[in-house]
Structures are given as structure tokens and as C-alpha cells.
Design a protein around this motif. Structure first.
Motif, PDB file in Angstrom:
ATOM      1  N   PRO A  55     -19.614  99.198  -8.222  1.00  0.00           N
ATOM      2  CA  PRO A  55     -20.438 100.373  -8.534  1.00  0.00           C
ATOM      3  C   PRO A  55     -19.637 101.501  -9.190  1.00  0.00           C
ATOM      4  CG  PRO A  55     -21.051  99.509  -6.397  1.00  0.00           C
ATOM      5  CD  PRO A  55     -19.825  98.750  -6.841  1.00  0.00           C
ATOM      6  N   ARG A  56     -18.415 101.713  -8.722  1.00  0.00           N
ATOM      7  CA  ARG A  56     -17.596 102.790  -9.285  1.00  0.00           C
ATOM      8  C   ARG A  56     -17.241 102.506 -10.746  1.00  0.00           C
ATOM      9  NH1 ARG A  56     -12.325 105.711  -6.694  1.00  0.00           N
ATOM     10  NH2 ARG A  56     -11.622 106.626  -8.632  1.00  0.00           N
ATOM     11  N   HIS A  57     -16.790 101.286 -11.023  1.00  0.00           N
ATOM     12  CA  HIS A  57     -16.433 100.932 -12.409  1.00  0.00           C
ATOM     13  C   HIS A  57     -17.681 100.970 -13.302  1.00  0.00           C
ATOM     14  CE1 HIS A  57     -14.302  99.227 -15.761  1.00  0.00           C
ATOM     15  NE2 HIS A  57     -15.193  98.237 -15.847  1.00  0.00           N
ATOM     16  N   PHE A  58     -18.794 100.451 -12.794  1.00  0.00           N
ATOM     17  CA  PHE A  58     -20.040 100.479 -13.560  1.00  0.00           C
ATOM     18  C   PHE A  58     -20.418 101.914 -13.930  1.00  0.00           C
ATOM     19  CE2 PHE A  58     -24.597 101.318 -13.420  1.00  0.00           C
ATOM     20  CZ  PHE A  58     -24.999 100.612 -14.545  1.00  0.00           C
ATOM     21  N   THR A  59     -20.354 102.820 -12.966  1.00  0.00           N
ATOM     22  CA  THR A  59     -20.720 104.221 -13.221  1.00  0.00           C
ATOM     23  C   THR A  59     -19.822 104.840 -14.283  1.00  0.00           C
ATOM     24  OG1 THR A  59     -21.586 104.458 -10.985  1.00  0.00           O
ATOM     25  CG2 THR A  59     -21.057 106.486 -12.154  1.00  0.00           C
ATOM     26  N   ARG A  60     -18.522 104.577 -14.198  1.00  0.00           N
ATOM     27  CA  ARG A  60     -17.588 105.116 -15.210  1.00  0.00           C
ATOM     28  C   ARG A  60     -17.885 104.542 -16.592  1.00  0.00           C
ATOM     29  NH1 ARG A  60     -12.914 104.496 -11.299  1.00  0.00           N
ATOM     30  NH2 ARG A  60     -12.879 102.418 -12.169  1.00  0.00           N
ATOM     31  N   LEU A  61     -18.072 103.218 -16.669  1.00  0.00           N
ATOM     32  CA  LEU A  61     -18.345 102.570 -17.951  1.00  0.00           C
ATOM     33  C   LEU A  61     -19.664 103.069 -18.541  1.00  0.00           C
ATOM     34  CD1 LEU A  61     -17.550 100.258 -20.003  1.00  0.00           C
ATOM     35  CD2 LEU A  61     -19.139  98.846 -18.696  1.00  0.00           C
ATOM     36  N   PHE A  62     -20.700 103.119 -17.712  1.00  0.00           N
ATOM     37  CA  PHE A  62     -22.012 103.561 -18.172  1.00  0.00           C
ATOM     38  C   PHE A  62     -21.924 104.978 -18.733  1.00  0.00           C
ATOM     39  CE2 PHE A  62     -26.248 105.182 -18.108  1.00  0.00           C
ATOM     40  CZ  PHE A  62     -27.093 104.100 -18.213  1.00  0.00           C
ATOM     41  N   THR A  63     -21.327 105.875 -17.967  1.00  0.00           N
ATOM     42  CA  THR A  63     -21.238 107.274 -18.389  1.00  0.00           C
ATOM     43  C   THR A  63     -20.435 107.408 -19.679  1.00  0.00           C
ATOM     44  OG1 THR A  63     -21.444 107.991 -16.100  1.00  0.00           O
ATOM     45  CG2 THR A  63     -20.552 109.589 -17.666  1.00  0.00           C
ATOM     46  N   LYS A  64     -19.343 106.654 -19.795  1.00  0.00           N
ATOM     47  CA  LYS A  64     -18.512 106.718 -21.003  1.00  0.00           C
ATOM     48  C   LYS A  64     -19.262 106.195 -22.222  1.00  0.00           C
ATOM     49  CE  LYS A  64     -14.101 105.232 -22.896  1.00  0.00           C
ATOM     50  NZ  LYS A  64     -12.894 104.440 -22.669  1.00  0.00           N
ATOM     51  N   GLN A  65     -19.946 105.053 -22.084  1.00  0.00           N
ATOM     52  CA  GLN A  65     -20.585 104.437 -23.246  1.00  0.00           C
ATOM     53  C   GLN A  65     -21.950 105.032 -23.580  1.00  0.00           C
ATOM     54  OE1 GLN A  65     -20.506 100.209 -23.616  1.00  0.00           O
ATOM     55  NE2 GLN A  65     -18.362 100.069 -23.060  1.00  0.00           N
ATOM     56  N   VAL A  66     -22.694 105.462 -22.580  1.00  0.00           N
ATOM     57  CA  VAL A  66     -24.051 105.976 -22.830  1.00  0.00           C
ATOM     58  C   VAL A  66     -24.046 107.495 -22.992  1.00  0.00           C
ATOM     59  CG1 VAL A  66     -26.418 106.053 -21.919  1.00  0.00           C
ATOM     60  CG2 VAL A  66     -25.041 103.999 -21.629  1.00  0.00           C
ATOM     61  N   GLY A  67     -23.106 108.161 -22.353  1.00  0.00           N
ATOM     62  CA  GLY A  67     -23.012 109.606 -22.504  1.00  0.00           C
ATOM     63  C   GLY A  67     -23.734 110.395 -21.425  1.00  0.00           C
ATOM     64  N   THR A  68     -24.239 109.704 -20.430  1.00  0.00           N
ATOM     65  CA  THR A  68     -24.911 110.348 -19.302  1.00  0.00           C
ATOM     66  C   THR A  68     -24.774 109.424 -18.096  1.00  0.00           C
ATOM     67  OG1 THR A  68     -26.941 111.460 -18.594  1.00  0.00           O
ATOM     68  CG2 THR A  68     -27.211 109.375 -19.758  1.00  0.00           C
ATOM     69  N   SER A  69     -25.041 109.957 -16.922  1.00  0.00           N
ATOM     70  CA  SER A  69     -24.923 109.134 -15.724  1.00  0.00           C
ATOM     71  C   SER A  69     -26.053 108.108 -15.672  1.00  0.00           C
ATOM     72  CB  SER A  69     -24.969 110.010 -14.476  1.00  0.00           C
ATOM     73  OG  SER A  69     -26.279 110.512 -14.285  1.00  0.00           O
ATOM     74  N   PRO A  70     -25.851 107.012 -14.936  1.00  0.00           N
ATOM     75  CA  PRO A  70     -26.918 106.014 -14.822  1.00  0.00           C
ATOM     76  C   PRO A  70     -28.209 106.603 -14.242  1.00  0.00           C
ATOM     77  CG  PRO A  70     -24.853 105.107 -13.993  1.00  0.00           C
ATOM     78  CD  PRO A  70     -24.620 106.560 -14.267  1.00  0.00           C
ATOM     79  N   GLY A  71     -28.081 107.427 -13.223  1.00  0.00           N
ATOM     80  CA  GLY A  71     -29.272 108.020 -12.605  1.00  0.00           C
ATOM     81  C   GLY A  71     -30.063 108.882 -13.565  1.00  0.00           C
ATOM     82  N   ARG A  72     -29.370 109.690 -14.330  1.00  0.00           N
ATOM     83  CA  ARG A  72     -30.061 110.545 -15.315  1.00  0.00           C
ATOM     84  C   ARG A  72     -30.726 109.711 -16.399  1.00  0.00           C
ATOM     85  NH1 ARG A  72     -25.807 115.476 -15.886  1.00  0.00           N
ATOM     86  NH2 ARG A  72     -26.395 116.488 -13.932  1.00  0.00           N
ATOM     87  N   TYR A  73     -30.036 108.655 -16.836  1.00  0.00           N
ATOM     88  CA  TYR A  73     -30.613 107.802 -17.871  1.00  0.00           C
ATOM     89  C   TYR A  73     -31.886 107.127 -17.371  1.00  0.00           C
ATOM     90  CZ  TYR A  73     -31.137 104.541 -21.678  1.00  0.00           C
ATOM     91  OH  TYR A  73     -31.655 103.850 -22.742  1.00  0.00           O
ATOM     92  N   VAL A  74     -31.835 106.586 -16.161  1.00  0.00           N
ATOM     93  CA  VAL A  74     -33.008 105.914 -15.587  1.00  0.00           C
ATOM     94  C   VAL A  74     -34.146 106.911 -15.427  1.00  0.00           C
ATOM     95  CG1 VAL A  74     -33.909 104.756 -13.534  1.00  0.00           C
ATOM     96  CG2 VAL A  74     -31.713 104.046 -14.490  1.00  0.00           C
ATOM     97  N   GLU A  75     -33.843 108.103 -14.939  1.00  0.00           N
ATOM     98  CA  GLU A  75     -34.896 109.112 -14.785  1.00  0.00           C
ATOM     99  C   GLU A  75     -35.510 109.472 -16.130  1.00  0.00           C
ATOM    100  OE1 GLU A  75     -34.465 113.610 -13.934  1.00  0.00           O
ATOM    101  OE2 GLU A  75     -34.972 112.704 -11.984  1.00  0.00           O
ATOM    102  N   ARG A  76     -34.683 109.667 -17.144  1.00  0.00           N
ATOM    103  CA  ARG A  76     -35.209 109.999 -18.475  1.00  0.00           C
ATOM    104  C   ARG A  76     -36.077 108.865 -19.019  1.00  0.00           C
ATOM    105  NH1 ARG A  76     -31.226 111.978 -22.701  1.00  0.00           N
ATOM    106  NH2 ARG A  76     -33.185 112.459 -23.710  1.00  0.00           N
ATOM    107  N   SER A  77     -35.665 107.631 -18.793  1.00  0.00           N
ATOM    108  CA  SER A  77     -36.458 106.483 -19.248  1.00  0.00           C
ATOM    109  C   SER A  77     -37.798 106.430 -18.535  1.00  0.00           C
ATOM    110  CB  SER A  77     -35.701 105.180 -19.014  1.00  0.00           C
ATOM    111  OG  SER A  77     -34.547 105.131 -19.806  1.00  0.00           O
ATOM    112  N   ARG A  78     -37.785 106.701 -17.240  1.00  0.00           N
ATOM    113  CA  ARG A  78     -39.029 106.694 -16.472  1.00  0.00           C
ATOM    114  C   ARG A  78     -39.948 107.836 -16.900  1.00  0.00           C
ATOM    115  NH1 ARG A  78     -36.364 104.900 -10.644  1.00  0.00           N
ATOM    116  NH2 ARG A  78     -36.427 102.675 -11.151  1.00  0.00           N
ATOM    117  N   VAL A  79     -39.391 108.998 -17.152  1.00  0.00           N
ATOM    118  CA  VAL A  79     -40.204 110.120 -17.633  1.00  0.00           C
ATOM    119  C   VAL A  79     -40.797 109.786 -18.993  1.00  0.00           C
ATOM    120  CG1 VAL A  79     -40.100 112.514 -18.477  1.00  0.00           C
ATOM    121  CG2 VAL A  79     -39.086 111.922 -16.264  1.00  0.00           C
TER     122      VAL A  79
END
Length: 128
Positions: A55-79
Motif C-alpha cells: 500500500p505504501r509503495h502504491f500510494t507513492r507511485l500513484f501520487t507521483k504518476q497521477v499527480g494526486t493521491s489515490p483517494g482524491r482521484y477516486v473521489e473526483r472520478s465518482r463525483v
């Protein structure tokens, strides 16, 4: 017809417009799945397991490549998914978009768009 970018001076709400191009194919596939099925289990442990990462490595990779945290990205997608359904007058949207309740959806709308879903529906729905 759905605009990826709204015409004129309208606000741009699309998570696809604001997301960076992701070089990691597995992560790119995950982003596509989040958009296609916003109600899925997108907890950090579930997404990390899918990509066979901690989970820690995933969060770092996601944030680095996508530019936002996984939680924020999922929330934005759901909105974004809920916004689209509201524009077409659908009902029972919160659970279909992955929100645990209508109150959770309302709070996410206020964070992301600055208006509650009811005001958004009244302002942006298509004439029927």
C-alpha cells in the motif's frame, strides 16, 4: 454527445482532462477501471493488491504518476460519474457511483465543485 472539454467559458470538471498521462500500463488500466466502474472497491489495500505492491509503495507511485493521491482521484472520478448522471436526470446515484451514502456524495460535491448535488442537478440538467 459528451464533451471531453466543455465549450466556451464553462468550468472544466473532467478528471480525464486533469489527469497526467501515466507511463505505467497497469496503473493506466486501473485508472480506466475507476472511470468505468466508480462503485468498485478502490481502497488503497485493494488497489495495491491489484498492482501487486505494498500500500505504501502504491500510494507513492500513484501520487507521483497521477499527480494526486489515490483517494482524491477516486473521489473526483465518482463525483464526475455522479455529475453526469445528475445531468441526465437519473435517481439513486450515490450508491451507483460508489458513495456510501447521499451525505457522503453531498460532501464530495461540495469539496470538488463547491455546490451540493441538488443545486448542480437544478443548474446543469438537460431539458426534458
Amino acid at each position: 454527445m459528451v464533451f471531453l472539454q466543455r465549450p466556451g467559458g464553462q468550468s472544466q470538471f473532467s478528471v480525464w482532462n486533469s489527469a497526467r498521462s501515466v507511463p505505467d500500463h497497469a496503473l493506466s488500466d486501473l485508472l480506466g477501471d475507476i472511470a468505468a466502474n466508480p462503485a468498485g472497491d478502490y481502497s488503497i489495500p485493494a488497489m495495491a493488491a491489484r498492482l501487486t505492491m505494498s500500500p505504501r509503495h502504491f500510494t507513492r507511485l500513484f501520487t507521483k504518476q497521477v499527480g494526486t493521491s489515490p483517494g482524491r482521484y477516486v473521489e473526483r472520478s465518482r463525483v464526475e460519474a455522479a455529475r453526469s448522471m445528475l445531468e441526465t436526470g437519473q435517481r439513486g446515484i450515490a450508491r451507483r457511483c460508489g458513495f456510501s451514502s447521499t451525505e457522503t456524495m453531498r460532501r464530495a460535491f461540495l469539496r470538488q465543485l463547491g455546490v451540493p448535488p441538488s443545486a448542480y442537478r437544478d443548474r446543469f440538467r438537460t431539458a426534458g
